[in-house]
Design an enzyme around this catalytic site. Structure first.
Site, PDB file in Angstrom:
ATOM      1  N   GLY A   1       9.390 -69.771 -50.487  1.00  0.00           N
ATOM      2  CA  GLY A   1       8.271 -70.511 -51.069  1.00  0.00           C
ATOM      3  C   GLY A   1       8.161 -71.949 -50.633  1.00  0.00           C
ATOM      4  O   GLY A   1       7.630 -72.776 -51.376  1.00  0.00           O
ATOM      5  N   LYS A   2       8.600 -72.278 -49.434  1.00  0.00           N
ATOM      6  CA  LYS A   2       8.538 -73.665 -48.959  1.00  0.00           C
ATOM      7  C   LYS A   2       7.085 -74.100 -48.746  1.00  0.00           C
ATOM      8  O   LYS A   2       6.684 -75.177 -49.193  1.00  0.00           O
ATOM      9  CB  LYS A   2       9.339 -73.789 -47.657  1.00  0.00           C
ATOM     10  CG  LYS A   2      10.805 -73.430 -47.792  1.00  0.00           C
ATOM     11  CD  LYS A   2      11.568 -73.631 -46.499  1.00  0.00           C
ATOM     12  CE  LYS A   2      11.154 -72.656 -45.432  1.00  0.00           C
ATOM     13  NZ  LYS A   2      11.507 -71.254 -45.768  1.00  0.00           N
TER      14      LYS A   2
ATOM     15  N   GLU B   1      28.421 -39.846 -51.509  1.00  0.00           N
ATOM     16  CA  GLU B   1      27.917 -40.750 -52.548  1.00  0.00           C
ATOM     17  C   GLU B   1      28.724 -40.623 -53.834  1.00  0.00           C
ATOM     18  O   GLU B   1      28.889 -41.603 -54.572  1.00  0.00           O
ATOM     19  CB  GLU B   1      26.441 -40.475 -52.817  1.00  0.00           C
ATOM     20  CG  GLU B   1      25.526 -40.646 -51.620  1.00  0.00           C
ATOM     21  CD  GLU B   1      25.651 -42.013 -50.981  1.00  0.00           C
ATOM     22  OE1 GLU B   1      25.926 -42.992 -51.694  1.00  0.00           O
ATOM     23  OE2 GLU B   1      25.487 -42.104 -49.749  1.00  0.00           O
TER      24      GLU B   1
END
Length: 684
Positions: free
Chosen positions: A243-244, A461
């Site tokens: 968000g610069k 998994e």
């Protein structure tokens, strides 16, 4: 959005050239029309039939020469000179033997070349025998006029039109050349899509740092009375998507001042000196519109460290950087112009650019924490319809390491998914599916897997999930699935209780044990291993090497950093950096890394062997339901089976052609990632 003042008809914003050149096109059309007219008139003038002198004498002898003095113009014999040629021609009309072959015309025009110096006397004799004579013999001036009227006059007009056409184009090119060095900075209109600090979430510290810039732009005298000097430049550093740019727009929106936006790549061109000229022009525009903000995005494109270029004699980037350094150093901040720059590679910037007096302040715009992620999700969710029971806190906890852009994408994907389902509002299920899709990709239920591969993936998994319940210092298991997603055939997801910024050694060792679970389960159950643990091996090797080389967690090698530890690679700098340890030390590093991974593999083998029955139960549950939650694994650990089973999986509806042709992929892409967030300890 550009300023519409001080523009002429041929000039566009930022010094660029005008649109389509209609005036030049019209001039070119007229010129080509005149040129065609000249060619047509020439061909028309040459439409008479060419006869030899012998044929002409035969026509005269047979009385076929036609003379009509009453016609206008009279059809008489003439002596003319065509198109500036040195030859002369006798022209007139003669009677046609067969009028049907001449479109019904009884007479046709002829032209006979003649050289009077040699055949002049003979011509007089032939004509006098039939009482014929050549009338209206043209003078030189008349011939010149006829040539001008028939051919040269259109050519003359053509040249005049071409002159005006090229003159217009040269003027346009001159304007383009003069504007080539003009700045490409765009003036953003604040009346449309105005952004304020209310639209920026998750970067509270950064907003506090830039708030005084807003106050200065609103009331400069407040700071000037006390002798305070506002920073000339502010450099915002952060990962992509944090968000610069949005924060810079919010500063301009709060201060309600002109906001110029430009990218670092807009300065550099193939012509040397253009970038420096654009830098100077950009600062001139800033002075004229003060107080204002100038935002330079991706400044590393032009501010890269000088002297580190590889393989080039093209120093345009360095000249542009030098101009930027000079302008910022001599820039008067009392004029109310502030430079804001953004980059995600501050390590490659030139030190002269970062010194006080140029970019006085460096603001880090980091990835949001769990609270910041929830605020960002709430900001973006205002534009969509949410169900009443949606809990953004759970989604925020399940998105560690997500940037603001990724969180916005999660909301958008959830909205699209809900729309495809025909729902009236977004629920938690759509948000979770969108989160998984953004990080790992869409479910690939159409992927054709054999029963053996499904079973192998289930045990792989199950090994991760079981160790997640057995080791102490780890994040709780959130969900396990054997539905292929992205490049992985199965995924084990963990839900951190809170964000971690520093990691204990024991946590990292337990993490290594957890990573080994898939490979160990394959070996225990099938007596063989597959390439499905490629992602696990890469992640384990990275953690173990950082423990030894960067974090000083090896008792044998101690608290010494091996390697430069510069983070991201900058080839121009790192290519000449020698290794700061010996070959013997490198051998010890490899031994320590192997010891960490071997110990984790041994411990994972012991735990899974002792709990083989639970491993079998989790794997069978995965084969039956495909996806199970953490609460189901807890029920298996406590009761040996799932007490509250999930709903049976329902495969999605597929187009007929996809049903007929199942997707078969290369087995090299098996199970290449199992974990829900990258490890990023403090100081890494």
């Amino acid at each position: 959005m550009q300023d519409n003042e001080n523009k002429n008809d041929n000039e566009q914003p930022n010094g660029s050239e005008g649109g389509f050149n209609w005036k030049g096109l019209i001039l070119l059309f007229v010129a080509m029309s005149l040129f065609g007219l000249a060619l047509w008139s020439k061909s028309f003038s040459d439409s008479s039939k060419n006869l030899t002198f012998a044929e002409f004498k035969q026509l005269v002898a047979t009385d076929r020469i036609y003379v009509d003095e009453t016609a206008k113009p009279p059809k008489l014999l003439r002596l003319v000179q065509k198109d500036g040629s040195s030859k002369q021609f006798v022209t007139g009309w003669y009677a046609v033997e067969n009028p049907e072959e001449n479109n019904g015309n009884k007479y046709s025009e002829f032209s006979t070349p003649i050289i009077l110096e040699f055949a002049g006397e003979e011509l007089k004799t032939v004509l006098s025998e039939k009482n014929l004579e050549i009338s209206d013999l043209p003078t030189d001036s008349d011939g010149l006029g006829m040539m001008l009227m028939s051919f040269y006059l259109p050519i003359f007009f053509l040249l005049i039109l071409l002159y005006f056409l090229f003159r217009h184009q040269i003027k346009a090119a001159g304007k383009g050349a003069m504007s080539f060095g003009k700045s490409k900075a765009k003036l953003m209109a604040m009346d449309k899509n105005k952004v304020t600090f209310k639209d920026v979430a998750g970067v509270e510290e950064a907003k506090e740092e830039v708030w005084e810039i807003v106050e200065y732009l609103r009331d400069p005298k407040k700071f000037q009375k006390l002798g305070g000097r506002i920073p000339k430049g502010v450099l915002m550093v952060g990962s992509p998507g944090t968000g610069k740019t949005l924060l810079a727009r919010a500063i301009a929106g709060e201060a309600d001042v002109p906001f110029f936006s430009i990218s670092g790549s807009d300065f550099v061109e193939m012509f040397v000196g253009v970038g420096a000229s654009r830098v100077r022009d950009m600062f001139e525009q800033g002075k004229k519109n003060a107080p204002c903000l100038i935002f330079i995005d991706e400044i590393d494109a032009v501010g890269r460290h000088r002297g580190h270029g590889l393989g080039g004699g093209h120093d345009e980037r360095e000249q542009t950087l030098n101009a930027l350094l000079v302008e910022m150093d001599g820039f008067d901040t009392q004029e109310g112009v502030i430079i804001i720059a953004a980059t995600n590679r501050p390590d490659v910037l030139d030190p002269a650019l970062l010194r006080p007096g140029r970019f006085d302040r460096e603001i880090t715009v980091s990835l949001p924490d769990v609270k910041g992620r929830e605020e960002i999700l709430n900001v973006h969710s205002k534009k969509v319809k949410l169900a009443e029971n949606v809990d953004m806190g759970v989604i925020a906890r399940g998105t560690p390491g997500y940037s603001g852009a990724e969180l916005a994408n999660v909301i958008n994907e959830a909205a699209l998914l809900a729309a495809r389902k025909g729902l009236k509002a977004i629920t938690n299920a759509e948000l979770e599916e969108a989160r998984d899709k953004v990080r790992w990709g869409k479910e690939r239920r159409s992927l054709a897997l054999s029963e053996e591969e499904k079973e192998l993936t289930a045990y792989h998994e199950a090994g991760h999930a079981l160790l997640g319940m057995l080791v102490k210092d780890t994040d709780p298991v959130h969900k396990v699935t054997i539905i292929p997603r992205g490049p992985a055939l199965g995924v084990t997801m963990y839900l951190p209780v809170e964000d971690k910024h520093s990691y204990k050694k024991q946590y990292l060792l337990d993490r290594l044990i957890l990573i080994m679970g898939g490979r160990v389960a394959e070996e225990l159950v099938f007596g063989d291993v597959t390439n499905g643990a490629a992602g696990d091996i890469r992640q384990a090797s990275e953690i173990a090497r950082k423990m030894v080389c960067n974090w000083g967690m090896s008792d044998k090698l101690g608290m010494i950093e091996y390697g430069e530890g510069q983070g991201e690679v900058f080839l121009a700098r790192d290519i000449s950096s020698p290794r700061n340890y010996s070959e013997e030390t490198a051998k010890q590093i490899d031994e320590e890394v192997k010891r960490f991974t071997d110990d984790a593999y041994t411990e994972a083998t012991r735990l899974l062997t002792e709990n083989r029955d639970k491993l079998e139960a989790i794997a069978k549950a995965l084969l039956l339901y495909e996806t199970i939650d953490g609460k189901h694994i807890e029920e298996i650990m406590e009761h040996g089976e799932i007490q509250n089973p999930p709903s049976a999986p329902t495969p999605p509806d597929l187009p007929e052609e996809e049903k007929k042709t199942p997707v078969v992929e290369d087995k090299e892409k098996e199970d290449d990632g199992d974990f829900s967030g990258e490890l990023a300890p403090a100081g890494a």
